[in-house]
Design a protein around this motif. Sequence first.
Motif, PDB file in Angstrom:
ATOM      1  N   LEU A 152      -8.771   1.758   9.782  1.00  5.39           N
ATOM      2  CA  LEU A 152      -9.976   1.004  10.123  1.00  5.39           C
ATOM      3  C   LEU A 152     -11.182   1.559   9.357  1.00  5.39           C
ATOM      4  O   LEU A 152     -11.412   2.763   9.322  1.00  5.39           O
ATOM      5  N   GLY A 153     -11.923   0.669   8.731  1.00  2.33           N
ATOM      6  CA  GLY A 153     -13.127   1.058   8.001  1.00  2.33           C
ATOM      7  C   GLY A 153     -12.882   1.412   6.547  1.00  2.33           C
ATOM      8  O   GLY A 153     -13.822   1.636   5.790  1.00  2.33           O
ATOM      9  N   ASP A 154     -11.615   1.454   6.144  1.00  2.00           N
ATOM     10  CA  ASP A 154     -11.278   1.800   4.768  1.00  2.00           C
ATOM     11  C   ASP A 154     -11.505   0.603   3.852  1.00  2.00           C
ATOM     12  O   ASP A 154     -11.524  -0.541   4.297  1.00  2.00           O
ATOM     13  N   ASN A 155     -11.711   0.882   2.598  1.00  2.00           N
ATOM     14  CA  ASN A 155     -11.804  -0.143   1.561  1.00  2.00           C
ATOM     15  C   ASN A 155     -10.711   0.136   0.546  1.00  2.00           C
ATOM     16  O   ASN A 155     -10.613   1.256   0.029  1.00  2.00           O
ATOM     17  N   LEU A 156      -9.894  -0.864   0.276  1.00  2.00           N
ATOM     18  CA  LEU A 156      -8.737  -0.716  -0.605  1.00  2.00           C
ATOM     19  C   LEU A 156      -8.881  -1.647  -1.798  1.00  2.00           C
ATOM     20  O   LEU A 156      -9.150  -2.834  -1.629  1.00  2.00           O
ATOM     21  N   VAL A 157      -8.669  -1.100  -2.984  1.00  2.00           N
ATOM     22  CA  VAL A 157      -8.699  -1.918  -4.194  1.00  2.00           C
ATOM     23  C   VAL A 157      -7.293  -1.955  -4.791  1.00  2.00           C
ATOM     24  O   VAL A 157      -6.617  -0.938  -4.860  1.00  2.00           O
ATOM     25  N   ILE A 158      -6.852  -3.158  -5.149  1.00  2.00           N
ATOM     26  CA  ILE A 158      -5.530  -3.308  -5.752  1.00  2.00           C
ATOM     27  C   ILE A 158      -5.568  -2.741  -7.167  1.00  2.00           C
ATOM     28  O   ILE A 158      -6.389  -3.149  -7.986  1.00  2.00           O
ATOM     29  N   ILE A 159      -4.635  -1.814  -7.430  1.00  2.00           N
ATOM     30  CA  ILE A 159      -4.520  -1.198  -8.750  1.00  2.00           C
ATOM     31  C   ILE A 159      -3.405  -1.856  -9.551  1.00  2.00           C
ATOM     32  O   ILE A 159      -3.569  -2.171 -10.720  1.00  2.00           O
ATOM     33  N   ASN A 160      -2.262  -2.067  -8.910  1.00  2.00           N
ATOM     34  CA  ASN A 160      -1.146  -2.749  -9.571  1.00  2.00           C
ATOM     35  C   ASN A 160      -0.151  -3.221  -8.530  1.00  2.00           C
ATOM     36  O   ASN A 160      -0.290  -2.938  -7.340  1.00  2.00           O
ATOM     37  N   ARG A 161       0.836  -3.963  -9.019  1.00  7.00           N
ATOM     38  CA  ARG A 161       1.872  -4.525  -8.141  1.00  7.00           C
ATOM     39  C   ARG A 161       3.238  -4.244  -8.739  1.00  7.00           C
ATOM     40  O   ARG A 161       3.399  -4.207  -9.953  1.00  7.00           O
ATOM     41  N   THR A 162       4.203  -4.062  -7.852  1.00  5.85           N
ATOM     42  CA  THR A 162       5.600  -3.998  -8.260  1.00  5.85           C
ATOM     43  C   THR A 162       6.294  -5.183  -7.610  1.00  5.85           C
ATOM     44  O   THR A 162       5.647  -6.005  -6.964  1.00  5.85           O
ATOM     45  N   ASP A 163       7.615  -5.254  -7.739  1.00  5.86           N
ATOM     46  CA  ASP A 163       8.345  -6.380  -7.155  1.00  5.86           C
ATOM     47  C   ASP A 163       8.179  -6.470  -5.644  1.00  5.86           C
ATOM     48  O   ASP A 163       8.117  -7.561  -5.089  1.00  5.86           O
ATOM     49  N   ASP A 164       8.099  -5.321  -4.968  1.00  6.35           N
ATOM     50  CA  ASP A 164       8.071  -5.342  -3.503  1.00  6.35           C
ATOM     51  C   ASP A 164       6.876  -4.631  -2.886  1.00  6.35           C
ATOM     52  O   ASP A 164       6.770  -4.521  -1.680  1.00  6.35           O
ATOM     53  N   CYS A 165       5.951  -4.152  -3.715  1.00  8.40           N
ATOM     54  CA  CYS A 165       4.878  -3.310  -3.205  1.00  8.40           C
ATOM     55  C   CYS A 165       3.568  -3.603  -3.931  1.00  8.40           C
ATOM     56  O   CYS A 165       3.560  -3.988  -5.097  1.00  8.40           O
ATOM     57  N   ILE A 166       2.465  -3.412  -3.215  1.00  9.54           N
ATOM     58  CA  ILE A 166       1.142  -3.485  -3.824  1.00  9.54           C
ATOM     59  C   ILE A 166       0.534  -2.097  -3.717  1.00  9.54           C
ATOM     60  O   ILE A 166       0.512  -1.502  -2.632  1.00  9.54           O
ATOM     61  N   ASN A 167       0.070  -1.579  -4.842  1.00 12.26           N
ATOM     62  CA  ASN A 167      -0.501  -0.233  -4.896  1.00 12.26           C
ATOM     63  C   ASN A 167      -2.020  -0.319  -4.886  1.00 12.26           C
ATOM     64  O   ASN A 167      -2.613  -1.026  -5.703  1.00 12.26           O
ATOM     65  N   PHE A 168      -2.605   0.397  -3.950  1.00 12.27           N
ATOM     66  CA  PHE A 168      -4.049   0.403  -3.750  1.00 12.27           C
ATOM     67  C   PHE A 168      -4.607   1.794  -3.990  1.00 12.27           C
ATOM     68  O   PHE A 168      -3.900   2.791  -3.834  1.00 12.27           O
ATOM     69  N   LEU A 169      -5.908   1.852  -4.272  1.00 15.35           N
ATOM     70  CA  LEU A 169      -6.673   3.087  -4.191  1.00 15.35           C
ATOM     71  C   LEU A 169      -7.622   2.921  -3.021  1.00 15.35           C
ATOM     72  O   LEU A 169      -8.364   1.930  -2.944  1.00 15.35           O
ATOM     73  N   SER A 170      -7.580   3.876  -2.095  1.00 18.63           N
ATOM     74  CA  SER A 170      -8.525   3.893  -0.993  1.00 18.63           C
ATOM     75  C   SER A 170      -9.849   4.435  -1.510  1.00 18.63           C
ATOM     76  O   SER A 170      -9.909   5.550  -2.027  1.00 18.63           O
ATOM     77  N   LEU A 171     -10.910   3.658  -1.384  1.00 21.50           N
ATOM     78  CA  LEU A 171     -12.211   4.103  -1.874  1.00 21.50           C
ATOM     79  C   LEU A 171     -12.855   5.117  -0.944  1.00 21.50           C
ATOM     80  O   LEU A 171     -13.742   5.855  -1.357  1.00 21.50           O
ATOM     81  N   ASN A 172     -12.409   5.180   0.301  1.00 21.40           N
ATOM     82  CA  ASN A 172     -12.993   6.116   1.246  1.00 21.40           C
ATOM     83  C   ASN A 172     -12.570   7.550   0.975  1.00 21.40           C
ATOM     84  O   ASN A 172     -13.382   8.459   1.035  1.00 21.40           O
TER      85      ASN A 172
END
Length: 87
Positions: free
Chosen positions: A22-42
Amino acid sequence: MISNNTDMETGMLYAVNKGKYLGDNLVIINRTDDCINFLSLNDMKNRAISKENVVTGIQDNILELLDRLPEDILNTCKQQYEKNTNN
């Protein structure tokens, strides 16, 4: 709800409205076939979330699409993500 596939493209920024992050901000960095990779800005940590969980999170208003990051900020986020990956 996801309006189209562009909502889950690199550079899209999401707010987390419920749950453990809760309260986190996530930016999509890349995607794989089954996963989305984010960087948490917090806390600048990498987060891998299954596509299924991301779609559910959006549909259940756990994840709220905020905006697309400008290219220069996205590049900085990608550099941090890679730094985390290599450590």
